[in-house]
Structure formats: structure tokens, C-alpha cells
Design a protein around this motif. Structure first.
Motif, mmCIF file in Angstrom:
data_model
loop_
_atom_site.group_PDB
_atom_site.id
_atom_site.type_symbol
_atom_site.label_atom_id
_atom_site.label_comp_id
_atom_site.label_asym_id
_atom_site.label_seq_id
_atom_site.Cartn_x
_atom_site.Cartn_y
_atom_site.Cartn_z
ATOM 1 N N LEU A 1 0.830 -1.213 0.000
ATOM 2 C CA LEU A 1 0.000 0.000 0.000
ATOM 3 C C LEU A 1 0.861 1.259 0.000
ATOM 4 O O LEU A 1 0.576 2.230 -0.717
ATOM 5 C CB LEU A 1 -0.944 0.004 1.199
ATOM 6 N N THR B 1 -2.827 9.269 -10.459
ATOM 7 C CA THR B 1 -3.655 9.035 -9.274
ATOM 8 C C THR B 1 -4.908 8.254 -9.650
ATOM 9 O O THR B 1 -5.293 7.306 -8.947
ATOM 10 C CB THR B 1 -4.047 10.379 -8.622
ATOM 11 N N THR B 2 -5.529 8.621 -10.754
ATOM 12 C CA THR B 2 -6.746 7.955 -11.208
ATOM 13 C C THR B 2 -6.484 6.490 -11.548
ATOM 14 O O THR B 2 -7.329 5.631 -11.314
ATOM 15 C CB THR B 2 -7.323 8.685 -12.445
ATOM 16 N N VAL C 1 -5.626 4.492 -7.901
ATOM 17 C CA VAL C 1 -6.699 4.307 -6.913
ATOM 18 C C VAL C 1 -7.436 2.982 -7.136
ATOM 19 O O VAL C 1 -7.618 2.213 -6.188
ATOM 20 C CB VAL C 1 -7.647 5.525 -6.898
ATOM 21 N N PRO C 2 -7.870 2.652 -8.361
ATOM 22 C CA PRO C 2 -8.523 1.349 -8.538
ATOM 23 C C PRO C 2 -7.601 0.169 -8.221
ATOM 24 O O PRO C 2 -8.041 -0.821 -7.636
ATOM 25 C CB PRO C 2 -8.924 1.323 -10.023
ATOM 26 N N GLY D 1 -5.226 0.164 -6.031
ATOM 27 C CA GLY D 1 -5.166 0.102 -4.572
ATOM 28 C C GLY D 1 -6.396 -0.562 -3.985
ATOM 29 O O GLY D 1 -6.294 -1.395 -3.072
ATOM 30 N N LEU D 2 -7.567 -0.231 -4.504
ATOM 31 C CA LEU D 2 -8.809 -0.846 -4.025
ATOM 32 C C LEU D 2 -8.840 -2.339 -4.340
ATOM 33 O O LEU D 2 -9.242 -3.154 -3.498
ATOM 34 C CB LEU D 2 -10.017 -0.141 -4.640
ATOM 35 N N ILE D 3 -8.412 -2.706 -5.547
ATOM 36 C CA ILE D 3 -8.367 -4.120 -5.917
ATOM 37 C C ILE D 3 -7.400 -4.866 -5.000
ATOM 38 O O ILE D 3 -7.684 -5.974 -4.540
ATOM 39 C CB ILE D 3 -7.975 -4.289 -7.401
ATOM 40 N N ILE E 1 -6.582 -4.109 -1.891
ATOM 41 C CA ILE E 1 -7.189 -4.236 -0.559
ATOM 42 C C ILE E 1 -8.246 -5.329 -0.557
ATOM 43 O O ILE E 1 -8.297 -6.163 0.360
ATOM 44 C CB ILE E 1 -7.775 -2.882 -0.106
ATOM 45 N N ILE E 2 -9.095 -5.363 -1.589
ATOM 46 C CA ILE E 2 -10.139 -6.395 -1.665
ATOM 47 C C ILE E 2 -9.508 -7.778 -1.745
ATOM 48 O O ILE E 2 -9.925 -8.712 -1.057
ATOM 49 C CB ILE E 2 -11.072 -6.127 -2.868
#
Length: 190
Positions: free
Chosen positions: A83, A133-134, A137-138, A140-142, A144-145
Motif C-alpha cells: 500500500l 492518481t486515477t 486508486v482502482p 489500490g482498491l483491488i 485491498i479487496i
């Protein structure tokens, strides 16, 4: 990332951006060094125990007592480190591309510099930083999931394994209480 070349004019960067970049870089390196140190310290003990053919020596090894530290190092390196690395890439893009904000943008249609008073226009440096950044972000979310799903699967597997072991122990206890001589697998004790 540590050796990134910054513009010589420090006023080109917002102070918060430089602080965030510096802190993220420092914590990222510290987290990975901590994980490396624990791994380096535990490895000789694991190798020593693997060479001894005595099962009791496994419980005497420090890697059993330091199980929580090993898990902490794994979490730091794998979860927090990844992260932080994703955040580091975004911050690096902002640090590298934001100084382009002060350079004049050339309009496509008549090749004249854009007016510096036009606040509605996004400069090429800001556009590059926003794009990075755009994109991140996805990801990073993927990440984490996936990490949550993987951890839940690991915990679920470990829980099922422990439940099976407890069931076997309960069967053994029942057989001992009844005075049976059968093993839970159906074979007789010898």
C-alpha cells in the motif's frame, strides 16, 4: 524514488506534498527493512531446527515463540509495504509533474502560450499527476479487496483444520471414556 531529482525552486511544490512524499518514502523503507531484519534473524533458527530430527526441537526454536513477530513482519512487508508503494508511486508522479504547472501550456489550435490567469485550465503537469492518481486508486482498491479475501480464506482454512483436529480429539476422548480400543480411523491400538 529516494534519489528523485526535485526542481531547484522549492516554492514550486506545496509543503504538504513534499512532507507526504518524504514521510511515505521513509516509512516504506523502514517497513521493508523491519521485515527483512526479522526474516534474516529467524532463518538460521529454522534451518537449525530443520537439520535436527528431533520433533521436540521444533518447540524449542525461537521461531515458534516469535510467531507473532513473523506474522507482523509478513503483514508489514506484504500489506502495508505494498500500500505504501502504491501511495509512493502516486506521490512521486505529483512531485515530478507538478512543477510543469508553472511552465506555459501551448494551445493546440494557434500555438500561443496560454494565459497564466486562466484558472479553469489544467496544466500538463497536473493532468499527468491526476492521471497517475486515477490509475492507482482502482489498483489500490483491488489490492485491498484481494488482501482481505485472501486473509479470510487463510483464516477459514486454519479454523476448519483446527475444528477437524478437535473433532478427532473428541472422538478419542469418547473412546477412552467408553474403554474402546479403536483408533478414530477404525484401526486397533497396538
Amino acid at each position: 524514488m529516494v534519489e528523485v531529482q526535485l526542481d531547484t525552486d522549492p516554492t514550486m511544490y506545496p509543503q504538504g506534498l513534499l512532507i507526504a512524499f518524504s514521510a511515505c518514502t521513509t516509512v516504506l523503507v523502514a517497513v521493508h527493512l523491519f521485515a527483512l531484519m526479522i526474516s534474516t534473524c529467524i532463518l538460521p533458527h529454522i534451518e537449525a531446527v530443520s537439520n535436527v530430527h528431533n520433533l521436540n526441537s521444533v518447540h524449542e526454536s525461537p521461531h515458534e515463540r516469535m510467531h507473532r513477530h513473523i506474522e507482523l513482519a509478513w503483514a508489514f512487508s506484504t500489506v502495508i509495504g505494498t500500500l505504501l508503494f502504491l501511495a509512493e508511486v502516486v506521490l512521486l508522479c505529483w512531485v515530478k509533474f507538478l512543477p510543469l504547472k508553472n511552465h506555459p501550456v501551448v494551445k493546440q489550435n494557434n500555438c500561443t502560450p496560454a494565459s497564466s490567469g486562466d484558472d479553469a485550465t489544467i496544466t500538463s503537469g497536473e493532468a499527468a499527476a491526476i492521471t497517475s492518481t486515477t490509475i492507482m486508486v482502482p489498483f489500490g482498491l483491488i489490492f485491498i479487496i484481494f488482501a482481505v479475501h485472501f486473509y479470510r480464506s487463510l483464516v477459514s482454512h486454519k479454523t476448519e483444520r483446527v475444528e477437524r483436529e478437535l473433532d478427532v480429539l473428541a472422538q478419542l476422548q469418547d473412546q477412552l471414556d467408553r474403554g474402546d480400543t479403536l483408533h478414530p480411523t477404525g484401526s486397533h491400538f497396538e
